[in-house]
Design an enzyme around this catalytic site. Sequence first.
Site, PDB file in Angstrom:
ATOM      1  N   MET A  30       0.865  -1.184   0.039  1.00  0.00           N
ATOM      2  CA  MET A  30       0.177  -0.033   0.079  1.00  0.00           C
ATOM      3  C   MET A  30       0.782   1.212   0.032  1.00  0.00           C
ATOM      4  O   MET A  30       0.571   2.191   0.449  1.00  0.00           O
ATOM      5  CB  MET A  30      -0.992  -0.213   1.235  1.00  0.00           C
ATOM      6  CG  MET A  30      -2.111  -1.027   0.973  1.00  0.00           C
ATOM      7  SD  MET A  30      -3.465  -0.818   1.943  1.00  0.00           S
ATOM      8  CE  MET A  30      -3.025  -0.786   3.774  1.00  0.00           C
ATOM      9  N   ALA A  32       4.079   3.758   0.748  1.00  0.00           N
ATOM     10  CA  ALA A  32       4.911   4.171   1.927  1.00  0.00           C
ATOM     11  C   ALA A  32       5.870   3.147   2.149  1.00  0.00           C
ATOM     12  O   ALA A  32       6.062   2.777   3.528  1.00  0.00           O
ATOM     13  CB  ALA A  32       4.097   4.534   3.205  1.00  0.00           C
ATOM     14  N   GLY A  36      11.548  -2.922   4.924  1.00  0.00           N
ATOM     15  CA  GLY A  36      10.872  -4.392   5.064  1.00  0.00           C
ATOM     16  C   GLY A  36      10.071  -4.786   3.764  1.00  0.00           C
ATOM     17  O   GLY A  36      10.529  -5.839   3.125  1.00  0.00           O
ATOM     18  N   HIS A  37       9.660  -3.986   2.969  1.00  0.00           N
ATOM     19  CA  HIS A  37       9.012  -4.083   1.851  1.00  0.00           C
ATOM     20  C   HIS A  37      10.293  -4.164   0.683  1.00  0.00           C
ATOM     21  O   HIS A  37      10.031  -5.126  -0.019  1.00  0.00           O
ATOM     22  CB  HIS A  37       8.453  -2.722   1.236  1.00  0.00           C
ATOM     23  CG  HIS A  37       6.996  -2.072   1.987  1.00  0.00           C
ATOM     24  ND1 HIS A  37       6.987  -1.205   2.524  1.00  0.00           N
ATOM     25  CD2 HIS A  37       5.967  -3.132   2.044  1.00  0.00           C
ATOM     26  CE1 HIS A  37       5.576  -1.054   2.951  1.00  0.00           C
ATOM     27  NE2 HIS A  37       5.144  -2.204   2.760  1.00  0.00           N
ATOM     28  N   GLN A  61     -10.352  -2.599   2.728  1.00  0.00           N
ATOM     29  CA  GLN A  61     -10.048  -3.144   3.803  1.00  0.00           C
ATOM     30  C   GLN A  61      -9.835  -2.407   5.035  1.00  0.00           C
ATOM     31  O   GLN A  61      -9.343  -2.759   6.267  1.00  0.00           O
ATOM     32  CB  GLN A  61      -8.686  -3.934   3.617  1.00  0.00           C
ATOM     33  CG  GLN A  61      -7.647  -3.065   3.271  1.00  0.00           C
ATOM     34  CD  GLN A  61      -6.088  -3.759   2.669  1.00  0.00           C
ATOM     35  OE1 GLN A  61      -6.289  -4.348   1.742  1.00  0.00           O
ATOM     36  NE2 GLN A  61      -5.169  -4.093   3.636  1.00  0.00           N
ATOM     37  N   SER A 187       6.600  -0.745   9.774  1.00  0.00           N
ATOM     38  CA  SER A 187       5.274  -0.436   9.015  1.00  0.00           C
ATOM     39  C   SER A 187       4.978   0.779   8.460  1.00  0.00           C
ATOM     40  O   SER A 187       5.668   1.743   9.048  1.00  0.00           O
ATOM     41  CB  SER A 187       4.268  -0.716  10.316  1.00  0.00           C
ATOM     42  OG  SER A 187       3.224  -0.431   9.830  1.00  0.00           O
TER      43      SER A 187
END
Length: 282
Positions: A30, A32, A36-37, A61, A187
């Site tokens: 999504m 940003a 981690g991505h 969602q 996150s």
Amino acid sequence: MHIFYGKASLMDYLKSIKTIHSTIGFVPTMGALHQGHLALMQKSLLENDTTVVSIFVNPTQFNNPEDLAKYPRTLDEDVKKLTNLNPNIILYAPTVEDIYDGKPVSESFDFDGLENQMEGKFRPGHFNGVGTIVKRLFEIIECTNAYFGEKDFQQLQIVKKMVAKNHLKVNVIGCPIYRESNDVAMSSRNERLSARERDEAAIIYKVLTAVKEQFATKSTAVISEWVQKSFGNNPHFTLEYFTIADEATLLSCTRKNKNKKYRAFIAVLVNNIRLIDTISLN
């Protein structure tokens, strides 16, 4: 770098480069983007001939309109990160209209009860939204392998269930949680935290590691009570839920079975910003 905003042009391009033996890796996000991505993408780049990344803030969602409105949207910065990582990555950044054809509503799914635990209890309809968008993206991209972080472990299990029930030909691969220097799980929502809040959020993983130590000798009831007290003493945090659950069924553990794998799950609100984390216990 190839960037597509519409599914028709993306599907045509992927069809033009696909061979009988080639593989497509896919990382849905999504936006940003954080390290981690990028770690998921690096794994895809190593394991596949082509890597596709999607950036789409999926409205179906979100059960909290404020959370949807405030979710960080940083497409220009994300494109720079992707280009720096590997300019051969293919980016799909669709509009809501392109994905949902003017009808942004969720399909209804039966995930064999996985959807009723933890996140499902606090976010009604969330996993129908997740199932809907992931299924549509898989159908558009026709990927060989899809990569998801284990921070959203419940989501990972639900995507695997959706793939199995719909007989989709994609391998769903879970990847380790990528953490910040103070062990906070990375996150996109972390961007909304103040520097102080981000620093203090380190308590979440500290509690989880202590839970892992206690799991061998203490009951789940005793551990849960200790976790409640740990956050009850901190005015900046609201514990939404903590549970120890069977990894396969996600049902809360009341009595330990040595033949099952267990995992601790936690959701905490920091200034109304929702952070989740998890840790394997055995």
